[in-house]
Design a protein around this motif. Sequence first.
Motif, PDB file in Angstrom:
ATOM      1  N   PRO A  44       0.848  -1.192   0.000  1.00 28.24           N
ATOM      2  CA  PRO A  44       0.000   0.000   0.000  1.00 28.24           C
ATOM      3  C   PRO A  44       0.889   1.250   0.000  1.00 28.24           C
ATOM      4  N   GLY A  45       0.278   2.417  -0.114  1.00 32.29           N
ATOM      5  CA  GLY A  45       1.053   3.655  -0.058  1.00 32.29           C
ATOM      6  C   GLY A  45       1.691   3.840   1.313  1.00 32.29           C
ATOM      7  N   VAL A  46       2.995   4.108   1.316  1.00 30.73           N
ATOM      8  CA  VAL A  46       3.742   4.255   2.570  1.00 30.73           C
ATOM      9  C   VAL A  46       4.473   5.596   2.576  1.00 30.73           C
ATOM     10  N   ARG A  47       4.364   6.312   3.682  1.00 26.08           N
ATOM     11  CA  ARG A  47       5.182   7.505   3.881  1.00 26.08           C
ATOM     12  C   ARG A  47       6.364   7.118   4.771  1.00 26.08           C
ATOM     13  N   PHE A  48       7.570   7.215   4.236  1.00 25.63           N
ATOM     14  CA  PHE A  48       8.781   7.009   5.025  1.00 25.63           C
ATOM     15  C   PHE A  48       9.216   8.359   5.588  1.00 25.63           C
ATOM     16  N   VAL A  49       9.348   8.423   6.891  1.00 23.57           N
ATOM     17  CA  VAL A  49       9.703   9.653   7.591  1.00 23.57           C
ATOM     18  C   VAL A  49      11.070   9.448   8.243  1.00 23.57           C
ATOM     19  N   PHE A  50      12.051  10.244   7.838  1.00 18.03           N
ATOM     20  CA  PHE A  50      13.418  10.137   8.357  1.00 18.03           C
ATOM     21  C   PHE A  50      13.754  11.435   9.096  1.00 18.03           C
ATOM     22  N   PRO A  51      13.545  11.481  10.403  1.00 17.11           N
ATOM     23  CA  PRO A  51      13.793  12.724  11.143  1.00 17.11           C
ATOM     24  C   PRO A  51      15.285  12.965  11.381  1.00 17.11           C
ATOM     25  N   HIS A  52      15.628  14.240  11.556  1.00 21.87           N
ATOM     26  CA  HIS A  52      16.970  14.640  11.982  1.00 21.87           C
ATOM     27  C   HIS A  52      16.968  14.761  13.507  1.00 21.87           C
ATOM     28  N   ALA A  53      17.839  14.020  14.181  1.00 28.83           N
ATOM     29  CA  ALA A  53      17.967  14.169  15.633  1.00 28.83           C
ATOM     30  C   ALA A  53      18.508  15.552  15.974  1.00 28.83           C
ATOM     31  N   PRO A  54      18.260  16.039  17.192  1.00 23.09           N
ATOM     32  CA  PRO A  54      18.851  17.313  17.612  1.00 23.09           C
ATOM     33  C   PRO A  54      20.381  17.231  17.627  1.00 23.09           C
ATOM     34  N   VAL A  55      21.021  18.387  17.485  1.00 25.55           N
ATOM     35  CA  VAL A  55      22.478  18.469  17.607  1.00 25.55           C
ATOM     36  C   VAL A  55      22.820  18.679  19.078  1.00 25.55           C
TER      37      VAL A  55
END
Length: 222
Positions: A44-55
């Motif tokens: 099915p349709g998938v949204r892949f979300v790749f967040p940036h961790a805080p520095v």
Amino acid sequence: MPLPTVETETRPSPTWSVIWLHGLGADGNDFAPIVPELVDAAWPGVRFVFPHAPVRPVTVNNNAPMRAWYDIKGLAIADKQDAEGIRASIAEVEALIAREEERGVPASRIILAGFSQGGAMALSAGLRHRETLAGLMILSAYLPLHDTIEAERAGANHATPIFWGHGTADPIVPLVLGEQSRQALESLGHRIDWHSYPMAHQVSLDEIADVRAWLTERFANA
């Protein structure tokens, strides 16, 4: 406000989300290129979300600032754990889950994934989340704050499927640490699909194939 992210949608109006957390010193771009290799046309349709961790400054790296979900204070990654940083990042992951729900994807169709420190966070946040998630995908990681997980885990995710892959020659997160974490969770009744691979601290083609099969099963069982 949720963390900044890199996002890929496999088709318009996705009905599933995979929130994938990167390792220490990387960022959300680290695993984004893997999506074309991973995706099956039948999904099915998938949204892949790749967040940036805080520095933040990382103690073992001479306090150099880098993207990190929490500080590493000892040469052995499970020593002197940064409980405050881990809990702050759990809250960040909760905000990412909430945003997916606001975009129309229920928790039951959200998979938390992560590599290394990101995998540790996926475990920590996922097991404590108050709504049932579709699955946890843990790559080359371990369970931090293991001494509090029994009291803090949420009943909603006691039976959530967990994929866990680990390299037998991993010099960063030793295999024995991953195995100890797995055994601790299994002793609490969690179901873990464990895979080990002849590799170091990385992801292999065999592991990608196993992840694809596991994700296909999750999508089919919704």
